[in-house]
Design a protein around this motif. Structure first.
Motif, PDB file in Angstrom:
ATOM      1  N   ALA A 126       1.098  -1.039  -0.099  1.00 18.62           N
ATOM      2  CA  ALA A 126       0.288  -0.028  -0.003  1.00 18.62           C
ATOM      3  C   ALA A 126       0.836   1.371  -0.096  1.00 18.62           C
ATOM      4  O   ALA A 126       0.736   2.781  -0.526  1.00 18.62           O
ATOM      5  N   ALA A 127       2.255   1.506   0.747  1.00 17.32           N
ATOM      6  CA  ALA A 127       3.233   2.068   0.156  1.00 17.32           C
ATOM      7  C   ALA A 127       3.749   2.306  -0.726  1.00 17.32           C
ATOM      8  O   ALA A 127       4.054   1.770  -1.980  1.00 17.32           O
ATOM      9  N   ALA A 128       4.148   3.846  -0.980  1.00 17.26           N
ATOM     10  CA  ALA A 128       4.679   4.152  -2.098  1.00 17.26           C
ATOM     11  C   ALA A 128       6.213   3.043  -2.277  1.00 17.26           C
ATOM     12  O   ALA A 128       6.185   3.575  -1.776  1.00 17.26           O
ATOM     13  N   ALA A 129       6.629   3.100  -3.842  1.00 20.13           N
ATOM     14  CA  ALA A 129       7.373   2.308  -4.269  1.00 20.13           C
ATOM     15  C   ALA A 129       8.885   3.279  -3.389  1.00 20.13           C
ATOM     16  O   ALA A 129       9.651   2.850  -2.866  1.00 20.13           O
ATOM     17  N   TRP A 149      11.565   7.092   5.013  1.00 22.11           N
ATOM     18  CA  TRP A 149      10.653   6.402   4.714  1.00 22.11           C
ATOM     19  C   TRP A 149       9.189   6.594   4.641  1.00 22.11           C
ATOM     20  O   TRP A 149       8.710   6.557   4.559  1.00 22.11           O
ATOM     21  N   PRO A 150       8.872   7.317   6.153  1.00 19.99           N
ATOM     22  CA  PRO A 150       7.657   7.885   5.934  1.00 19.99           C
ATOM     23  C   PRO A 150       7.142   8.862   5.171  1.00 19.99           C
ATOM     24  O   PRO A 150       5.898   7.915   5.304  1.00 19.99           O
ATOM     25  N   ASP A 198       0.910   8.113   0.436  1.00 17.18           N
ATOM     26  CA  ASP A 198       0.037   7.301  -0.996  1.00 17.18           C
ATOM     27  C   ASP A 198      -0.896   8.924  -0.927  1.00 17.18           C
ATOM     28  O   ASP A 198      -1.354   8.940  -0.247  1.00 17.18           O
ATOM     29  N   GLY A 199      -0.533   9.341  -2.131  1.00 15.09           N
ATOM     30  CA  GLY A 199      -1.615   9.813  -1.895  1.00 15.09           C
ATOM     31  C   GLY A 199      -3.633  10.043  -3.040  1.00 15.09           C
ATOM     32  O   GLY A 199      -4.067  10.534  -2.945  1.00 15.09           O
ATOM     33  N   ASP A 200      -3.165   8.785  -3.273  1.00 12.69           N
ATOM     34  CA  ASP A 200      -5.404   8.421  -3.463  1.00 12.69           C
ATOM     35  C   ASP A 200      -5.497   8.466  -2.197  1.00 12.69           C
ATOM     36  O   ASP A 200      -5.536   8.194  -1.307  1.00 12.69           O
ATOM     37  N   LEU A 210      -0.460   6.262   6.018  1.00 20.21           N
ATOM     38  CA  LEU A 210       0.077   6.631   4.693  1.00 20.21           C
ATOM     39  C   LEU A 210       0.005   7.983   4.265  1.00 20.21           C
ATOM     40  O   LEU A 210       0.291   8.260   3.769  1.00 20.21           O
ATOM     41  N   ARG A 211      -0.832   8.865   5.030  1.00 20.48           N
ATOM     42  CA  ARG A 211      -1.195  10.228   4.229  1.00 20.48           C
ATOM     43  C   ARG A 211      -0.049  11.357   5.646  1.00 20.48           C
ATOM     44  O   ARG A 211       0.599  10.838   6.030  1.00 20.48           O
ATOM     45  N   PRO A 212      -0.209  12.358   4.547  1.00 19.71           N
ATOM     46  CA  PRO A 212       1.215  13.196   4.636  1.00 19.71           C
ATOM     47  C   PRO A 212       1.197  13.110   5.909  1.00 19.71           C
ATOM     48  O   PRO A 212       2.457  13.814   6.340  1.00 19.71           O
ATOM     49  N   ALA A 213       0.241  14.124   6.685  1.00 22.50           N
ATOM     50  CA  ALA A 213       0.211  14.944   7.801  1.00 22.50           C
ATOM     51  C   ALA A 213       0.881  13.697   8.635  1.00 22.50           C
ATOM     52  O   ALA A 213       2.005  14.312   9.693  1.00 22.50           O
ATOM     53  N   PRO A 214       0.548  12.307   9.382  1.00 20.55           N
ATOM     54  CA  PRO A 214       1.747  11.787  10.449  1.00 20.55           C
ATOM     55  C   PRO A 214       2.946  10.826   9.981  1.00 20.55           C
ATOM     56  O   PRO A 214       3.326  11.074  10.373  1.00 20.55           O
ATOM     57  N   SER A 215       2.989  11.393   8.308  1.00 20.10           N
ATOM     58  CA  SER A 215       4.642  10.980   7.782  1.00 20.10           C
ATOM     59  C   SER A 215       5.046  11.808   8.538  1.00 20.10           C
ATOM     60  O   SER A 215       6.718  11.700   8.233  1.00 20.10           O
ATOM     61  N   ILE A 216       4.682  13.108   7.553  1.00 17.21           N
ATOM     62  CA  ILE A 216       5.398  14.330   8.128  1.00 17.21           C
ATOM     63  C   ILE A 216       6.407  14.570   9.709  1.00 17.21           C
ATOM     64  O   ILE A 216       7.259  14.421  10.091  1.00 17.21           O
TER      65      ILE A 216
END
Length: 201
Positions: A74-77, A121-122, A127-129, A136-142
């Motif tokens: 599910a994560a970006a490559a 890696w986060p 994944d922007g879908d 895998l959304r921007p806010a938690p990953s950043i």
């Protein structure tokens, strides 16, 4: 959304347990070791009484990261490659152990590369879908990457002042080993929710 296999929950969940177990057992074999000021690398250094325990934990940790990266579809490559690279860096740390006294440029360089990959890696896995699992959304990953970067800066600060480098290193490496488990859990929970919604229609 690509399905994440359930076995990834096992590989990602084992990573922090193996890391903590490795440094705890290896430290118990070195009575003079101070976990608050000395780094984990000391436990895996050449000639250390806990050498095989700590390096065995590093190898197992690296394998966990590689398998999790493979299954985390599910994560970006780019994020999966970075997580897998962090796993390979754990293998390199074993192949290039720190000397029993003093520093090692090769060991330090490999450790820095591994830290950087696991910190980035986060963000790279975002994944922007539409309908992406929350981890895998921007806010938690950043936020995860930022916290790991702050942890790395804290570790460097403690190293320069010969302070609680061991504590800082343990906090940041634990966070880095735990985040893949958080992401996998998020993906599996998201999949179960989608399946439940599909059955209720």
């Amino acid at each position: 959304m690509r399905i994440v296999p359930r076995w990834a929950l096992f590989t990602s969940g084992c990573a922090p347990l193996l890391l903590i177990g490795g440094w705890a057992i290896a430290a118990s074999l070195m009575p003079a070791y101070d976990p608050s000021t000395q780094t984990i690398s000391v436990l895996g250094s050449s000639g250390a009484s806990g050498f095989w325990v700590m390096n065995g934990a590093f190898l197992a940790l690296g394998l966990c990261h590689l398998l999790t990266a493979w299954g985390l579809r599910a994560a970006a490559a780019a994020g999966r490659v970075a997580l897998g690279g962090g796993g390979l860096a754990a293998f390199a740390v074993v192949l290039l152990p720190a000397p029993s006294s003093g520093g090692s440029l090769r060991h330090g360089a490999v450790a820095v590369v591994g830290f950087a990959l696991l910190a980035l890696w986060p963000v790279l896995a975002v994944d922007g879908d539409e309908g992406t699992p929350w981890a895998l959304r921007p806010a938690p990953s950043i936020a995860a990457t930022a916290l790991m970067a702050v942890g790395g800066a804290w570790f460097l600060f403690e190293m320069t002042r010969h302070g609680a480098a061991g504590v800082a290193e343990r906090v940041v490496t634990f966070a880095q080993s735990l985040w893949p488990f958080v992401v996998v859990t998020s993906c599996l929970s998201h999949s179960r929710g989608r399946e439940g919604n599909a059955r209720n229609r």
